[in-house]
Enzyme design. Structure first.
Site, PDB file in Angstrom:
ATOM      1  N   GLU A 175       0.858  -1.182   0.000  1.00  0.00           N
ATOM      2  CA  GLU A 175       0.000   0.000   0.000  1.00  0.00           C
ATOM      3  C   GLU A 175       0.896   1.234   0.000  1.00  0.00           C
ATOM      4  OE1 GLU A 175      -3.423  -0.345   2.406  1.00  0.00           O
ATOM      5  OE2 GLU A 175      -3.807   1.808   2.488  1.00  0.00           O
ATOM      6  N   ASN A 218      -2.919  -1.767   7.659  1.00  0.00           N
ATOM      7  CA  ASN A 218      -4.172  -2.453   7.292  1.00  0.00           C
ATOM      8  C   ASN A 218      -3.800  -3.925   7.169  1.00  0.00           C
ATOM      9  OD1 ASN A 218      -5.734  -0.034   7.050  1.00  0.00           O
ATOM     10  ND2 ASN A 218      -4.635   0.366   5.142  1.00  0.00           N
ATOM     11  N   GLU A 299     -10.585   4.336   9.299  1.00  0.00           N
ATOM     12  CA  GLU A 299     -10.803   4.076   7.875  1.00  0.00           C
ATOM     13  C   GLU A 299     -11.417   2.699   7.642  1.00  0.00           C
ATOM     14  OE1 GLU A 299      -6.886   4.975   6.182  1.00  0.00           O
ATOM     15  OE2 GLU A 299      -7.509   7.069   6.034  1.00  0.00           O
ATOM     16  N   ARG A 333      -1.939   3.625  17.046  1.00  0.00           N
ATOM     17  CA  ARG A 333      -1.951   4.796  16.152  1.00  0.00           C
ATOM     18  C   ARG A 333      -3.075   5.760  16.510  1.00  0.00           C
ATOM     19  NH1 ARG A 333      -2.360   4.020  10.499  1.00  0.00           N
ATOM     20  NH2 ARG A 333      -0.628   5.309   9.839  1.00  0.00           N
ATOM     21  N   ARG A 350     -11.836  16.971  10.782  1.00  0.00           N
ATOM     22  CA  ARG A 350     -11.004  15.780  11.003  1.00  0.00           C
ATOM     23  C   ARG A 350      -9.738  16.116  11.798  1.00  0.00           C
ATOM     24  NH1 ARG A 350      -8.540  12.333   6.000  1.00  0.00           N
ATOM     25  NH2 ARG A 350      -6.677  11.536   7.031  1.00  0.00           N
ATOM     26  N   LYS A 374       0.812  10.776  13.500  1.00  0.00           N
ATOM     27  CA  LYS A 374       1.317  11.358  12.246  1.00  0.00           C
ATOM     28  C   LYS A 374       1.761  12.794  12.512  1.00  0.00           C
ATOM     29  CE  LYS A 374      -1.234   8.508   9.011  1.00  0.00           C
ATOM     30  NZ  LYS A 374      -1.946   8.386   7.738  1.00  0.00           N
ATOM     31  N   ASP A 379      -2.897  14.230   7.157  1.00  0.00           N
ATOM     32  CA  ASP A 379      -2.363  13.015   6.539  1.00  0.00           C
ATOM     33  C   ASP A 379      -1.191  13.309   5.608  1.00  0.00           C
ATOM     34  OD1 ASP A 379      -2.221  10.354   5.974  1.00  0.00           O
ATOM     35  OD2 ASP A 379      -3.939  10.281   4.635  1.00  0.00           O
ATOM     36  N   GLU A 401       5.141   9.941  13.434  1.00  0.00           N
ATOM     37  CA  GLU A 401       5.133   9.142  12.191  1.00  0.00           C
ATOM     38  C   GLU A 401       5.357  10.059  10.991  1.00  0.00           C
ATOM     39  OE1 GLU A 401       2.080   5.971  11.829  1.00  0.00           O
ATOM     40  OE2 GLU A 401       1.733   6.695   9.800  1.00  0.00           O
ATOM     41  N   GLU A 407       3.743   9.647  -0.547  1.00  0.00           N
ATOM     42  CA  GLU A 407       2.352   9.425  -0.958  1.00  0.00           C
ATOM     43  C   GLU A 407       1.704  10.676  -1.555  1.00  0.00           C
ATOM     44  OE1 GLU A 407      -0.144   7.863   2.130  1.00  0.00           O
ATOM     45  OE2 GLU A 407      -1.970   8.251   0.999  1.00  0.00           O
ATOM     46  N   GLU A 525       5.678  22.370  -3.206  1.00  0.00           N
ATOM     47  CA  GLU A 525       4.612  23.075  -2.483  1.00  0.00           C
ATOM     48  C   GLU A 525       4.015  24.170  -3.374  1.00  0.00           C
ATOM     49  OE1 GLU A 525       5.720  25.479   0.947  1.00  0.00           O
ATOM     50  OE2 GLU A 525       3.795  25.035   1.885  1.00  0.00           O
TER      51      GLU A 525
END
Ligand code: GCU
Length: 847
Positions: A175, A218, A299, A333, A350, A374, A379, A401, A407, A525
């Site tokens: 992933e 996951n 999730e 986590r 969130r 994180k 995210d 993290e 990603e 950015e």
């Protein structure tokens, strides 16, 4: 034959020093590595020293693993061991023990002892066996850079936890992996040949990373079947000699799905017994296991809340199962949030979730639970403030993290050197209780006196020889280790060291790689998400890659921009918004809450403002968007050109590989620039003061050409196409032709063709100039195939969109008066040779 420059040794190539330089070093008599156990990192250190000396200095040096008696340690020996096992007396030929300052766990001392002739014996002394290995790597990496071995140098890590997370699935996929399949798993089981795993452990050890979670957060219940338990034992066995311990990520419903129980309720006695049993079996295979990483109620994953229990009940279940067996910990986590959030409610946010879920749980966890957070509240975005949860846990230690895999940052197909981003978080002072509270000091354990805390990064190496898919991306893995050890490291000197080790010491190479790297995150950015709006990529199609700003609203994931025709940004103030600013300690909260004090680069993270709002720079928000996108895209146009200047200074394989990626990045940055500028221009109707947006004088739309066998189709989202449309062949059986009578003056042009390269086939294209499609004398300018996926190691999408949009450029093409451009596109599978536009670019023009 595989090229030796295929990336497999990364920064541990140990390229030979020039003969004249090598001759200045002593002829080392022998290596004394004070452990006879092949499993010991000291033993490994001996072997590594031997290999390094052979490659760097062309010296064959023998190893002994004991000191049998007096005189064993000649004046030019290299001794490696722990302080306890080193013979600190003169009988072995060693002068009295050096004055070694106190070392923390995994620390080491590296020094020399000179005899009367000035010959230097090298001593490498670890606080533990792992530290000894780290010292050996330090010696070798200095040697490889022709830097002097220090006379006395002691160093200790900032934090004891310096771990890697791999998101490998047991079926062998990864992933968010962008470098091929897993080196750990295949077809539901641990692979037989673990050579690559050992090589990975070596790379990790060389930058002092001491642990790894080998499977995806996951997770899958079959990770824990009998075959895989043994497999995990084998993985641990090959990583242990490198001082790397392993842990696993668990699937919360394993008691039901593997154990056949009727529940996974953390308070159910059978469930408790199940996890106790699994833990006992795991420790049989992996006696030094790190512990468990838990993603639960996140999730769609099951977790304690599924069974009406608290998050602490879930964490403590695993913590107690680990306790009888050693020092194993639960990394729980904090990434718990509602992913069906209603955007119409402006209080919903969130970013609030971590503190809402964990803020009150500080006193209820077992003492071997650590919360893994994180770096930012959402995210892994291109810019985030630190997670406010770092300011709420005092008793419960934390792991921060990061992601080394990119990603949301170009997925290794864009060069983005990450330390400057990491530093915005690590150096941030949260002012907890009005006291200095830099994130790096919280994470190290210093601020709240924790003895176990630290770092994790999602790395996701794959089986490609480059590890991460891109040679240049490996500077991030190297730097990650350096920052865990010393979070005050200087981003420039880290990349310079990495470059010397990876590509050699030519000053032009070092300067170029350093400059491109240091410019890369600001550029990314600029073209992907400004002023704290987040990376404006497609989060709905889940590949998180190309631009799709509309996808950043109207989703349940809570990753929002709240953009409408007049204003943009999340109102996270306590006065009128979601209250997220108020989750920070008062001094920081005040800065974020107030429009006057919030830094420009986090403005839209915390505030909803009109596009005409004036920034501290004096520009409006919208003009900043336009300017930043043009600047960022322009900047990366220079990357391939500057890299090309290294032709001949970098070996051909890595030169070409990198040139391809930097050229691709340059083309995709234009897709980003145009998509974002077009989208917001359409949304707010405010023109670009510099008249660039929507104004492309050197382009010709494919839809405006004369078409045969091609038809015009809309592109969704519209901003992913110049003019909103593309052309595709009418079927997947026959080629199509697009022709256009060139109206630009005769001259020399770079001809750029924008097209879409998506999953489902590999179309072929040919581009001609001549008097028309039937002109037998027409000149073939170039041909290409839609095979980006093969080069970049991942496909982005099966649609014509911002992920698949790309460009090929033919340089220095002579265009004559009356020329007709012809493109013949041959479809393949579901890819219908899609084309968007062609640019005729005079030298120096970017359009
Ligand atoms: C992101 C990522 C997922 C991952 C998740 C996590 O949302 O896109 O692939 O599973 O983070 O960290 O758990």
């Amino acid at each position: 034959m595989l090229s030796t420059n295929n990336g497999i040794n990364a920064w541990l190539r140990y390229a030979p020093l020039p003969a004249k330089t090598a001759a200045l070093f002593p002829r080392y008599s022998h290596i004394v590595a004070l452990s006879e156990s092949e499993k010991s990192p000291i033993y490994t250190a001996g072997k590594e020293l031997q290999e390094g000396l052979k490659k760097i200095l062309l010296q064959d040096v023998d190893i002994t693993n004991t000191l049998a008696g007096p005189g064993q340690l000649s004046a030019t020996a290299i001794l490696v061991g722990t302080f306890e096992v080193c013979p600190w007396d003169t009988t072995a030929g060693l002068q009295n023990g050096p004055d070694i300052p106190p070392l923390k766990e995994d620390g080491f001392w590296l020094g020399t002892q000179e005899d009367n002739n000035g010959t230097a014996r090298v001593l490498i002394v670890g606080q533990n066996e792992r530290g000894a290995l780290y010292g050996a790597f330090e010696f070798l990496t200095l040697l490889a850079q022709n830097k002097p071995c220090p006379r006395s140098y002691a160093t200790s890590p900032s934090a004891p936890i310096r771990w890697v997370n791999q998101w490998d699935n047991i079926d062998g996929t990864i992933e968010r992996g962008y470098a091929g399949p897993s080196i750990f798993f295949k077809d539901g089981a641990v692979v037989d040949d673990l050579t690559r795993v050992a090589q990975y452990a070596r790379l990790m050890a060389s930058v002092r990373l001491n642990g790894i979670i080998v499977n995806n957060v996951n997770s899958h219940c079959n990770l824990l079947n009998a075959t895989n338990l043994k497999g995990l034992g084998r993985i641990a066995d090959v990583m242990r000699p490198w001082g790397v311990r392993i842990g696993v990520a668990l699937y919360f419903d394993t008691p039901i799905e593997l154990g056949g129980l009727s529940t996974s309720d953390p308070l159910d006695p059978d469930v408790v017994a199940f996890w106790n049993g699994i833990s006992a079996q795991l420790y049989q295979q992996v006696p030094d296991m790190l512990g468990y990483l838990i993603k639960a109620n996140s999730e769609g994953q099951p977790g304690p809340l599924t069974y009406g229990r608290t998050l602490a009940d879930g964490a403590n279940l695993f913590a107690r199962a680990l306790k009888p067996h050693g020092d194993g910990i639960v990394m729980y986590r904090a990434f718990v949030y509602n992913h069906h959030l209603d955007e119409s409610n402006w209080k919903n946010d969130r970013a609030n979730a971590a503190v809402e879920f964990f803020g009150d749980l500080d006193n209820v966890f077992e003492d071997n639970v650590i919360i893994q957070i994180k770096y930012g509240p959402i995210d892994f975005q291109v810019r985030e403030p630190p997670s406010p949860l770092f300011a709420h846990l005092r008793r419960t230690p934390v792991i921060i993290e990061f992601q080394v895999c990119q990603e949301y940052l170009g997925q290794q197909s864009h060069l983005v050197y990450l330390p400057p981003l990491w530093k915005t978080i690590l150096d941030f002072d949260l002012r907890i209780d009005g006291q200095p509270s830099r994130v790096r000091d919280i994470v190290s354990g210093e601020r709240f006196h924790w003895n176990r805390s630290g770092y994790a990064a999602v790395v996701n190496v794959g089986n490609d020889t480059t590890w991460l898919g891109s040679h240049l991306a490996m500077s991030n893995l190297y730097a990650y280790g350096r920052y865990c050890w010393d979070p005050c490291s200087d981003a420039v000197s880290v990349v310079q060291d990495w470059t010397r080790l990876t590509f050699g010491s030519h000053p032009t190479v070092i300067d170029t790689v350093t400059q491109l790297s240091m410019e890369s995150w600001p550029a990314y950015e600029n073209y992907s998400g400004n002023l704290g709006i987040q990376t404006l990529c497609d989060i709905v199609k889940t590949c998180h890659y190309g631009p799709s700003p509309a996808a950043m609203d109207g989703n349940g994931w809570g990753q929002w921009t709240r953009a409408d025709a007049h204003a943009i940004g999340m109102d996270r103030t306590t006065a009128t918004g979601s209250g997220n600013a108020g989750q920070y300690p008062p001094e920081v909260a005040a800065v974020f809450e107030n429009l006057e004090t919030v830094p420009d680069d986090l403005l839209l993270w915390f505030h909803h403002v009109p596009y005409t709002h004036q920034l501290k720079s004096g520009k409006t928000v919208i003009q900043h968007f336009y300017d930043a996108h043009y600047e960022g895209a322009q900047r990366v146009q220079t990357f391939p050109v500057r890299w090309e200047a290294l032709r001949g200074l970098v070996d051909e394989d890595r030169f070409q590989h990198t040139l391809f990626r930097l050229s691709y990045q340059a083309s995709h940055a234009l897709v980003w620039r145009d998509s974002i500028c077009t989208f917001y221009h359409a949304k707010c109707g405010i023109r670009d003061e510099r008249n660039r947006v929507g104004n492309h004088p050197w382009r010709v739309k494919a839809a405006d050409m004369e078409l045969e066998g091609y038809e015009v189709v809309p592109v969704i989202p519209f901003e992913a196409a110049f003019g909103g449309h593309a052309i595709v062949t009418q079927s997947n059986q026959a080629s199509g032709t697009a022709t256009w009578v060139v109206t630009f003056p005769a001259g020399v042009y770079n001809i750029a063709v924008n097209y879409y390269d998506h999953l489902g086939g590999q179309s072929h294209y040919e581009l001609f100039l001549g008097s028309g499609p039937d002109d037998r004398t027409q000149r073939l300018v170039g041909s290409w195939a839609g095979d980006l996926g093969e080069h970049l190691l991942h496909d982005f999408s099966d649609q014509r969109d911002g992920h698949s949009a790309t460009r090929v450029t033919f340089k220095g093409v002579k265009v004559e008066a009356g020329d007709v451009l012809t493109i013949v596109g041959t479809p393949d599978g579901s890819e219908l040779a899609p084309l968007n536009y062609v640019s005729f670019l005079p030298e120096g023009i970017v359009d």
